[in-house]
Design a protein around this motif. Structure first.
Motif, PDB file in Angstrom:
ATOM      1  N   ASN A 114       1.468   4.515 -10.648  1.00  0.00           N
ATOM      2  CA  ASN A 114       1.462   4.696  -9.192  1.00  0.00           C
ATOM      3  C   ASN A 114       2.152   6.003  -8.798  1.00  0.00           C
ATOM      4  O   ASN A 114       2.908   6.070  -7.839  1.00  0.00           O
ATOM      5  CB  ASN A 114       2.113   3.506  -8.476  1.00  0.00           C
ATOM      6  CG  ASN A 114       1.264   2.261  -8.546  1.00  0.00           C
ATOM      7  OD1 ASN A 114       0.141   2.294  -9.028  1.00  0.00           O
ATOM      8  ND2 ASN A 114       1.785   1.146  -8.063  1.00  0.00           N
TER       9      ASN A 114
ATOM     10  N   ASN B 162       2.118   0.843  -4.091  1.00  0.00           N
ATOM     11  CA  ASN B 162       0.901   1.464  -4.626  1.00  0.00           C
ATOM     12  C   ASN B 162       0.888   2.979  -4.456  1.00  0.00           C
ATOM     13  O   ASN B 162       0.124   3.671  -5.116  1.00  0.00           O
ATOM     14  CB  ASN B 162      -0.346   0.913  -3.923  1.00  0.00           C
ATOM     15  CG  ASN B 162      -0.507  -0.581  -4.065  1.00  0.00           C
ATOM     16  OD1 ASN B 162       0.123  -1.208  -4.915  1.00  0.00           O
ATOM     17  ND2 ASN B 162      -1.347  -1.162  -3.236  1.00  0.00           N
TER      18      ASN B 162
ATOM     19  N   GLU C 110     -12.671   0.693  -1.864  1.00  0.00           N
ATOM     20  CA  GLU C 110     -11.591   0.187  -1.014  1.00  0.00           C
ATOM     21  C   GLU C 110     -11.313  -1.310  -1.264  1.00  0.00           C
ATOM     22  O   GLU C 110     -11.383  -2.141  -0.348  1.00  0.00           O
ATOM     23  CB  GLU C 110     -11.912   0.407   0.466  1.00  0.00           C
ATOM     24  CG  GLU C 110     -12.106   1.873   0.824  1.00  0.00           C
ATOM     25  CD  GLU C 110     -12.209   2.090   2.323  1.00  0.00           C
ATOM     26  OE1 GLU C 110     -11.320   2.760   2.884  1.00  0.00           O
ATOM     27  OE2 GLU C 110     -13.170   1.578   2.929  1.00  0.00           O
TER      28      GLU C 110
ATOM     29  N   MET D 200       0.826  -1.211   0.000  1.00  0.00           N
ATOM     30  CA  MET D 200       0.000   0.000   0.000  1.00  0.00           C
ATOM     31  C   MET D 200       0.856   1.254   0.000  1.00  0.00           C
ATOM     32  O   MET D 200       0.578   2.222  -0.694  1.00  0.00           O
ATOM     33  CB  MET D 200      -0.888   0.042   1.253  1.00  0.00           C
ATOM     34  CG  MET D 200      -2.158  -0.755   1.162  1.00  0.00           C
ATOM     35  SD  MET D 200      -3.174  -0.481   2.630  1.00  0.00           S
ATOM     36  CE  MET D 200      -4.004   1.048   2.200  1.00  0.00           C
TER      37      MET D 200
ATOM     38  N   GLN E 240      -0.442   4.488  -1.998  1.00  0.00           N
ATOM     39  CA  GLN E 240      -1.799   4.818  -1.540  1.00  0.00           C
ATOM     40  C   GLN E 240      -1.806   5.652  -0.272  1.00  0.00           C
ATOM     41  O   GLN E 240      -2.864   6.109   0.142  1.00  0.00           O
ATOM     42  CB  GLN E 240      -2.578   3.531  -1.231  1.00  0.00           C
ATOM     43  CG  GLN E 240      -3.064   2.751  -2.422  1.00  0.00           C
ATOM     44  CD  GLN E 240      -3.697   1.448  -1.966  1.00  0.00           C
ATOM     45  OE1 GLN E 240      -3.004   0.486  -1.662  1.00  0.00           O
ATOM     46  NE2 GLN E 240      -5.019   1.417  -1.910  1.00  0.00           N
TER      47      GLN E 240
ATOM     48  N   GLN F 212      -2.787   3.061 -12.348  1.00  0.00           N
ATOM     49  CA  GLN F 212      -2.657   2.618 -10.955  1.00  0.00           C
ATOM     50  C   GLN F 212      -2.577   1.097 -10.961  1.00  0.00           C
ATOM     51  O   GLN F 212      -3.436   0.426 -11.539  1.00  0.00           O
ATOM     52  CB  GLN F 212      -3.885   3.080 -10.152  1.00  0.00           C
ATOM     53  CG  GLN F 212      -3.927   2.601  -8.713  1.00  0.00           C
ATOM     54  CD  GLN F 212      -2.975   3.367  -7.799  1.00  0.00           C
ATOM     55  OE1 GLN F 212      -2.696   4.529  -8.021  1.00  0.00           O
ATOM     56  NE2 GLN F 212      -2.467   2.678  -6.777  1.00  0.00           N
TER      57      GLN F 212
ATOM     58  N   LEU G 222      -2.677  -1.513  -8.308  1.00  0.00           N
ATOM     59  CA  LEU G 222      -2.960  -1.681  -6.877  1.00  0.00           C
ATOM     60  C   LEU G 222      -2.628  -3.106  -6.462  1.00  0.00           C
ATOM     61  O   LEU G 222      -3.313  -4.047  -6.842  1.00  0.00           O
ATOM     62  CB  LEU G 222      -4.433  -1.385  -6.626  1.00  0.00           C
ATOM     63  CG  LEU G 222      -4.868  -1.304  -5.183  1.00  0.00           C
ATOM     64  CD1 LEU G 222      -4.381  -0.020  -4.540  1.00  0.00           C
ATOM     65  CD2 LEU G 222      -6.393  -1.362  -5.100  1.00  0.00           C
TER      66      LEU G 222
END
Lengths: 744, 65
Positions: free
Chosen positions: B5, A544, A590, A540, A546, B57, B59
């Motif tokens: 990303n 990513n 999510e 994450m 994120q 992206q 993920l």
């Protein structure tokens, strides 16, 4: 993407039913058996997941008592780890040390534990005061013991006191007997002891699957890092297998109590023994999930084929595999211990699991290993796994890439009762100390602990099991070794502290965290210490992207530790949550939380217990226990900001070689993050700048995470947070009052 | 140039999602790929061309342990 294709023709030709048998040991144990005391009880099955009573055993006085499970216990602590912490809190005082008789080992499954409709539901949670961290440790372990204990009539087992001589505690859930026995001629190490006791206590062949043994081995007598093996009988192999409650030295406490083994003989397992409130819903969720596993797993992680070892090559590819004591993140020889190899070495040719009904079935066994060293040299054994952590910790982190060496290390860790994760990090630290001259042949008693020297690694382990030589020092764990080496003047204290990968006294598990600030928190800002079962955020954060802000990282370090705590309250395994994902997950909000699976857990809890919850209440259930555990740590004199400090190796490059191995990345960070010109700096200046930046942002992370968790800047849960959670009991408030002042 | 990303990656004519995964050595099997917010199905990774300037992206779903 890595998608290792399974090729059956490459599977080694190994007979999984063949291994050294221990008939003489069984005969000797049987002949020496002596019953000290027998107590009758009334076996009962759970109602809506709870038997509503627990069993307290004083192994010193051989006293046995039943306790009722109160509604408050269920509402606040749920079960499993929650029950363990609650009982332990009542058993100890702030002055209690791990080897005091009042310290307890508590084993509890949890209300949903033992259902057979869903994957990963057979876990036991084990809680005690750790000899390594001196605070509560909790460990989540497979095998059959917890569910069989519950189906015998007890939601939890408390073990307190100290026996005078080695004891076997036998709980017979079929006949309603609790028996204390001595078996002076019983074997010591788990792979023999488990086999012997399973056959000793089963009444016939069909009964073997109803037996589960909890044991440890010789090393637990001579170290602080002992673990517990939880067994189940594998009908296809015709042998006993084990899962481990590894972290924190629970096996050491077990032996300190002079327990040789616990044996539970439960009733024959059936699908409805938990007497759930809504069996139909359980079955429906289970059918849906099993279909998902069957259809998706072969194209996703291949957990059924490879188990957790599937990520060996993944971690290597992402520069996250610990190599040479977490210095580096990949190694050219990783292919020798990757999942393609284990596919060929684990010859079972079918799925394998550590509890009934688990369709993820990620357990694996490497059969036919003929041992080259130690007291079992020449024996042919089955080794469970290796799991990813074992391959990484015993393998790459120590520079060991010979798979048979790795299996032998894995085997001896298991049978001697040593945590493989801990041993991997302990040995890696020792090997780096050897590399840097902090240790040498004279200081190790002649052991050449160079990188990759598996023979010396094994000899050190054998020494520990015998309570001799440098092995005994290794068994102290990294924290105490650091103090010892510094006290002896064997090296630069800062270097020793920087490279010793422990936090709170517990060794780091096997992922490289230095390029992920969130994972640095995921390891260090934990209740029990740096085990990845609170939060694994590296993808994450690092991959990513994120979690760009401190607040994003703090939110992840709020949600995931709580979500994952919940597994331990209910007897669940974490793996079925996110090692396979349902079709359509990508379209969900999510998606990294795998929302459909989270809903499954909500529904499984509600259907079992009859208590309706939602996703928010699931997190609240965990938050009560998590914050209670934090206060417990504070009660034991720890649990504050200073105790969350991380070794610098987990935050950034300690040595010049480490910096140079990622120079492009690190120089780039100096430019983009610190507006510095690395071309105008010496290597030492660059490393110093990194250290200042990295330690500074870790401190800031602590501030933001603590605030999100409702804690003060020193890491203390506030009155408001404790009240909000409903855990503002007088004894809890008494602990925090000296730190918070009187409530407003 | 595209961003993967959040980080820049050189673009070339015919660049596919699969090409991006290989360029980045993204080898984890549990991923979700979006190109300009659009989810790309796994069977389409090899045929989906990524336009210049795209926001990609990849993920990686959490795993481990």
């Amino acid at each position: 993407m890595i998608q290792v294709v399974f090729d059956p023709s490459k599977v080694m030709d190994i007979d999984i039913t063949k291994r050294t048998e221990y008939h003489a040991e069984l005969d000797a144990a049987r002949a020496s058996r002596k019953v000290l005391k027998e107590v009758a009880f009334t076996p009962s099955l759970p109602d809506k997941g709870y038997t509503n009573r627990t069993l307290h055993v004083d192994v010193g006085s051989l006293a046995v008592a039943e306790k009722p499970v109160t509604q408050q216990m269920k509402d606040i602590f749920i079960g499993g780890r929650g029950f363990g912490l609650w009982y332990l809190w009542q058993a100890v005082t702030p002055q209690t040390r791990w080897n005091d008789p009042e310290n307890e080992i508590v084993i509890s499954s949890g209300p949903v534990g033992g259902i057979t409709q869903y994957a990963g539901t057979g876990k036991s949670l084990v809680v005690t005061l750790s000899p390594q961290t001196e605070i509560p440790i909790d460990s989540n372990v497979g095998g059959y013991f917890g569910p069989l204990l519950k189906f015998s009539g007890f939601d939890a087992l408390e073990l307190q006191g100290k026996a005078e001589r080695d004891l076997i505690l036998f709980i017979d859930g079929q006949k309603g007997l609790i028996r204390f026995e001595e078996l002076p001629d019983a074997p010591v190490d788990s792979h023999v002891l488990g086999e012997v006791l399973t056959r000793l206590y089963a009444e016939n062949e069909a009964d073997l699957v109803n037996i589960s043994v909890v044991s440890t081995g010789a090393a637990a007598d001579h170290s602080l890092i002992g673990m517990l093996n939880f067994s189940w009988f594998d009908k296809r192999r015709g042998c006993v297998r084990f899962k481990q409650a590894g972290r924190g030295g629970i096996g050491t406490v077990f032996r300190d109590k002079r327990l040789r083994a616990l044996v539970c003989r439960g009733p024959q397992v059936k699908g409805d023994l938990n007497h759930p409130a809504d069996f139909e819903t359980l079955a429906k969720i289970g059918v849906k999930y099993h279909k998902e596993i069957r259809e998706n797993d072969p194209h996703q992680c291949m957990m059924r084929r490879n188990g957790t070892a599937h990520i060996v090559e993944i971690m290597d590819a992402y520069d996250l595999l610990p190599v040479h004591n977490f210095q580096y993140g990949s190694h050219p020889e990783t292919h020798k211990i990757d999942s393609a190899y284990w596919q060929s070495r684990c010859a079972q040719q079918t799925v394998d699991g550590c509890w009934y009904g688990c369709s993820m079935a990620c357990a694996k066994g490497a059969d036919g290993l003929v041992l080259k060293t130690g007291p079992y040299q020449g024996h042919m054994v089955t080794v469970d796994g290796p799991e990813y952590e074992n391959a990484a910790g015993l393998g790459s982190n120590c520079g060991v890439f010979d798979p048979d060496d790795l299996l032998e290390l894995n085997f001896y860790c298991d049978t001697y009762g040593i945590c493989t994760i801990t041993w991997g990090t302990v040995c890696a630290f020792i090997m780096e100390c050897y590399q840097r001259g902090i240790l040498n042949l004279e200081r190790t008693g002649g052991l050449d602990l160079s990188w990759g020297n598996a023979k010396a690694d094994l000899e050190m382990m054998h020494q520990m099991a015998r309570g001799e030589g440098f092995g005994r020092i290794a068994g102290l764990g990294v924290k105490r070794m650091k103090a010892l080496f510094i006290a002896n003047g064997w090296g630069d204290p800062q270097l020793i502290n920087d490279i010793g990968m422990e936090n709170k006294g517990l060794e780091y598990s096997q992922y490289l965290s230095k390029e992920s600030l969130a994972q640095q928190g995921g390891y260090a800002l934990t209740n029990k210490g740096p085990q990845h079962d609170e939060a694994w955020l590296i993808f994450m954060d690092m991959v990513n992207k994120q979690l760009p802000t401190f607040e994003d990282k703090a939110e992840a370090l709020y949600y995931f530790p709580l979500f994952r705590t919940w597994f331990g309250l209910n007897g669940f395994c974490k793996l079925p949550w996110n090692d396979v994902v349902p079709k359509g997950n990508a379209q969900q909000p999510e998606p990294h939380k795998i929302p459909e699976h989270v809903q499954n857990y909500v529904d499984l809890f509600s259907a079992t217990t009859g208590v309706k919850i939602d996703k928010e209440e699931l997190i609240n259930q965990s938050a009560r226990v998590y914050n209670f555990q934090r206060v417990f740590n504070i009660r034991m004199g720890k649990g504050l900001r200073q105790h969350d400090a991380a070794p610098y190796r987990s935050l950034g490059p300690v040595t010049e070689e480490e910096y140079l191995s990622r120079q492009e990345r690190y120089d780039g960070q100096l430019r983009t993050e610190l507006s510095l010109d690395p071309d105008a700096m010496t290597l030492q200046e660059k490393m110093a700048a990194h250290r200042q930046w990295r330690t500074g942002r870790f401190e800031k992370l602590m501030d933001v995470v603590y605030a999100r968790r409702g804690w003060t800047r020193d890491g203390v849960p506030t009155y408001a947070r404790l009240k909000e959670l409903g855990i503002d009991f007088p004894e809890v408030l008494e602990v925090v009052r000296p730190l918070l002042g009187d409530p407003a | 140039m595209i961003r993967v990303n959040g980080d820049p990656l050189d673009w070339r004519e015919g660049l596919t999602v699969q090409g991006i995964l290989e360029a980045r050595n993204y080898r984890f099997p549990l991923i979700i790929v979006t190109v300009n917010g659009q989810v790309i199905a796994k069977p389409d990774y090899g045929t989906t061309r990524v336009p210049e300037g795209a926001e990609v992206q990849v993920l990686h779903l959490i795993s481990g342990g």
